[in-house]
Design an enzyme around this catalytic site. Structure first.
Site, PDB file in Angstrom:
ATOM      1  N   GLU A  91     -65.511 -10.923 -66.552  1.00 52.98           N
ATOM      2  CA  GLU A  91     -63.557 -10.766 -65.822  1.00 52.98           C
ATOM      3  C   GLU A  91     -63.736 -12.288 -65.607  1.00 52.98           C
ATOM      4  OE1 GLU A  91     -62.132  -6.640 -65.547  1.00 52.98           O
ATOM      5  OE2 GLU A  91     -62.096  -8.253 -64.289  1.00 52.98           O
ATOM      6  N   THR A 228     -21.572 -19.570 -56.971  1.00 57.13           N
ATOM      7  CA  THR A 228     -21.871 -17.696 -57.502  1.00 57.13           C
ATOM      8  C   THR A 228     -23.243 -18.585 -57.398  1.00 57.13           C
ATOM      9  OG1 THR A 228     -20.070 -16.784 -58.346  1.00 57.13           O
ATOM     10  CG2 THR A 228     -21.838 -15.919 -59.403  1.00 57.13           C
TER      11      THR A 228
END
Length: 839
Positions: A91, A228
């Site tokens: 891995e 916003t």
């Protein structure tokens, strides 16, 4: 975010997972890694952990390889037995291969081992790796361990190694770091945030890190300007630092004056912050008590988007003691007064700046072409669209989405249509600000949109006050609600789309019948109405500029406008027969620059007239044959550069402003009585010799330029309220009276081009409020020694003066008041001043 400079961002790979966890199961699966995985998951970070993600029945090795390749970040949890597993080491090799690309990053995390043990395979790590010494892959695994251990990771954030006592704090730090990195990545590729990165950073950098109080931040601006979007970007950017968070959209729409709406909003905030969807609130009062009780124990970030009433803030963020120290409340609004009323400090109120041209083009391209670089054949058309949008993000997005995929001809038709028919979606959103205004404020707004945009603020105030409005307060409210702005030089400004919205309100009831509009500003329509005598009582205001209509046609066309209160006309030629001269008696404000007649129509009673301005006109007396009409309501009279010869102030007892500058034929100003309200008087360029200023006790601003004047007018030293005095080109003025110091309110004294004047009064230092002393081109050679006692002095101007010596006390002022000294003529003195003063 797409670059505001217009450069193309590098292409970002899309990953299935945010984080891949590599670990030795027997060491950490049920302890540290399990806690880390759930903490990442709780933060919304998509994490691969083999026993959580692997699908049964599939090859484990292939599954892990694909998962490693599909993860943006790799966290390698090195533990004592990590190197004993060939599975973990393979891995690791794959992870380091991915790390060496530009898209993926590996971070080592040392669990109860030292980084040197992993790098050199010594200690517990060396014992675990010993069984692999003879394997073919041993060298590759050694290199991977050494390389990974050398990366920047989490070995020393708490201590050199992890202990159980620190795990919770350590995991929190890891999650915050990963969240920050993911936020930065997502922010950089979000096309909806074009132009926002700098704005976000400006506000985030203003936040007081480590502040132990509650910070309330206001974001204000016009509708569609990006409030916003900005608030959401900030929320996303900093939310990881808080124990609870809530973004409440469109507070105005949800509440709409309804208590049940406010109750739902309270439930929304509590459910988000406490992560409990089962919150039950009986009423708004109950909600306030619950918020105060439940939120004070955790540091929260709350955004209240589009607030328009103080009641909403009282229900959702009523008192700082509702929140734990370190909490931040962000409020977006169009109305600055809502923020001020709730106690938001002015330094914490941020204006949303509209997009710059390059930013606007970038955002438009993102919506119209789904990329930053447009098709070359659309470049010019894109520029036209962006110019129409005038930096307003809402318009840019709407037009970009509408034009996406359309032909060039459809683009051209759309742009052509926009020149006459406003964009409905933009106007509807902008009009919400108008709907919330009181009736009188709506009328002021429409006057500005249709008539007064671009005018100086003080002139606009005169017009509006003449029409019965509380102008100063009204304009202040419009500015607070982001409907207008005041330029640095004092002019009324308004965004093109807000102006378009206001004008649309006036026209939409009768779009094809201008004679029924209450305000007229379109030249062709006004001329058609006047020429064809189509005027009606509906018309209240007219502004006609650059017209070639004859004054007789204009006056004849006004006869049916029996409720006209304001007119601005600027035709400059033509005589009118006595029978055709006409102005409506309903006029309250009359502006006619270049008025071509020598007097007003005798039929014009002017009993409602408050404001009369006829700059550069031929008028030499108000009425023909010396007719005397008392103008009981006239407050503002501006006849500068006109042919006026004489004026009787007995007709205008309510007068506040009289501007007769450069009326070169003006000889006599009759002042039969005291004028209690006169505050502004400008007689520069006239030849008045009979001035008695004792009859103007409340004068605040006086300008005189009388070439033959040897002494100041009677009563000038009695003007206790005078703030501004300018004497210009008074070539025979030899001295100023000693009692000039009695002008105790004087802030500005200008003695310009008074070449015979040799001395200033020694007691000038008694004018404690004097801030500006301008003495250009005067004959004075020496200033009073005590001039430095003027502690409030900000600016001394001696341009072109013969002064060669300055009092020592002046140089002492520099250190304490940062005073400016302008343009000393003497070269030696200039060199000295260069070293001591600001030029």
């Amino acid at each position: 975010m797409a670059s505001s400079s217009g450069t193309v961002p590098s292409i970002q790979k899309n990953f299935k997972y945010d984080v891949f966890l590599s670990f030795r199961g027997e060491d950490t699966r049920k302890t540290f890694v399990d806690h880390l995985y759930h903490a990442l998951h709780h933060k919304g970070i998509i994490t691969y952990k083999d026993d959580e993600r692997m699908e049964k029945g599939r090859n484990i090795s292939d599954e892990l390889i694909r998962s490693i390749e599909d993860s943006k970040f790799h966290i390698i949890v090195f533990s004592k037995n990590y190197a004993s597993s060939s599975w973990c080491l393979n891995e690791l090799v794959k992870i380091m291969q991915c790390h060496n690309t530009i898209d993926q990053t590996a971070y080592p995390l040392f669990y109860d081992v030292e980084p040197t043990e992993v790098r050199k395979q010594s200690g517990a790590v060396g014992k675990a790796f010993a069984k692999h010494e003879k394997e073919e892959a041993a060298e590759r695994w050694r290199n991977a361990l050494s390389e990974a251990a050398g990366l920047a990771g989490w070995d020393n954030l708490i201590e050199s190694s992890i202990t159980y006592r620190h795990e919770a704090k350590f995991i929190k730090k890891i999650v915050e770091d990963i969240s920050l990195k993911l936020h930065s990545i997502n922010f950089s590729v979000d096309e909806n945030l074009v132009g926002m990165e700098t704005r976000v950073n400006d506000i985030v950098s203003s936040l007081e890190t480590g502040y132990e109080g509650i910070q309330m931040i206001g974001i204000k601006g016009m509708g569609g300007g990006g409030k916003t979007t900005l608030a959401r970007a900030i929320f996303y950017h900093i939310s990881i630092f808080f124990e609870g968070k809530s973004f409440v959209e469109n507070v105005r729409e949800v509440s709409k004056g309804s208590l049940s709406g406010l109750k739902e909003l309270q439930k929304h905030v509590l459910s988000d912050v406490l992560n409990d969807p089962n919150i039950d609130i009986r009423n708004v009062s109950d909600g306030k008590n619950m918020m105060k009780k439940m939120m004070c124990s955790r540091k929260v970030l709350v955004v209240l988007d589009y607030v328009d009433h103080i009641e909403q803030l009282e229900a959702l963020a009523g008192n700082p003691n509702w929140f734990k120290p370190g909490s931040i409340i962000i409020i977006t609004t169009r109305d600055e007064q809502v923020l001020v009323a709730h106690g938001v400090h002015v330094d914490n109120i941020h204006n949303v700046n509209l997009l710059l041209d390059e930013e606007a083009l970038c955002l438009f391209h993102m919506h119209a072409f789904k990329r930053e670089i447009p098709n070359q054949m659309y470049e010019e058309l894109s520029g036209k669209v962006v110019r129409y949008a005038a930096g307003l993000p809402l318009t840019i997005k709407v037009l970009g989405s509408f034009l996406c995929g359309r032909t060039k001809r459809e683009w051209e038709n759309t742009i052509e249509r926009l020149e006459t028919i406003p964009l409905k979606e933009t106007l509807e959103k902008l009009e919400l600000s108008y709907v919330g205004l009181e009736d009188d404020l709506q009328q002021i707004f429409l006057d500005v949109a249709c008539i007064l945009k671009g005018e100086r603020k003080d002139e606009a105030i005169r017009v509006l006050e003449s029409c019965g409005f509380c102008a100063e307060i009204g304009l202040r409210v419009l500015e607070q609600r982001s409907l207008i702005t005041i330029s640095s030089d004092g002019h009324l400004l308004m965004h093109d789309h807000i102006q378009e919205m206001g004008r649309n309100i006036v026209r939409r009831l009768h779009p094809y019948e201008p004679k029924r509009h209450n305000r007229l500003w379109i030249k062709q329509e006004i001329e058609d109405i006047l020429v064809n005598e189509l005027g009606t009582e509906a018309t209240r205001c007219i502004k006609l500029v650059d017209s070639n209509l004859h004054p007789a046609v204009i006056m004849k066309g006004l006869r049916k406008m029996n409720d006209l209160r304001f007119i601005h006309v600027n035709t400059h030629f033509g005589e009118v027969d006595e029978a055709d001269r006409y102005l409506p008696n309903t006029l309250r404000s009359l502006h006619w620059p270049g008025y071509p007649l020598e007097c007003l129509p005798n039929t014009f009673q002017a009993y409602r007239l408050v404001d009369l301005a006829m700059v550069r006109s031929k008028i030499c007396q108000l009425w023909k044959w010396g007719e005397y009409k008392v103008l009981n309501k006239l407050r503002f009279l501006d006849l500068k550069y006109s042919n006026l010869r004489t004026f009787d102030l007995g007709m205008t007892l309510q007068l506040e402003m009289l501007d007769l500058r450069e009326c070169n034929d003006f000889l006599e100003l009759h002042m039969p009585v005291t004028l209690q309200k006169l505050k502004f008087l400008n007689l520069s360029g006239s030849n008045v010799s009979n001035l008695n200023l004792a009859l103007t006790p409340h004068l605040e601003k006086l300008t005189l330029s009388i070439k033959d004047m040897r002494h100041l007018p009677n009563g000038i030293c009695m003007l206790k309220h005078l703030k501004y005095l300018k004497l210009k080109s008074c070539w025979l003025l030899e001295q100023l009276p000693e009692d000039l110091c009695r002008l105790e309110c004087l802030e500005e004294l200008h003695l310009t081009d008074c070449s015979v004047l040799q001395d200033l009064p020694n007691n000038i230092c008694m004018m404690k409020r004097l801030k500006y002393l301008h003495l250009p081109y005067i004959g004075v050679k020496k200033l009073p020694e005590e001039l430095g006692l003027l502690e409030g002095l900000k600016e001394l101007n001696i341009e072109g003066a013969c002064i060669s010596h300055l009092p020592v006390s002046i140089f002492q002022l520099k250190g304490t008041h940062n005073m400016s000294l302008l343009y000393p003529k003497d070269p030696i003195l200039k060199e000295v001043c260069n070293r001591c003063f600001r030029f």
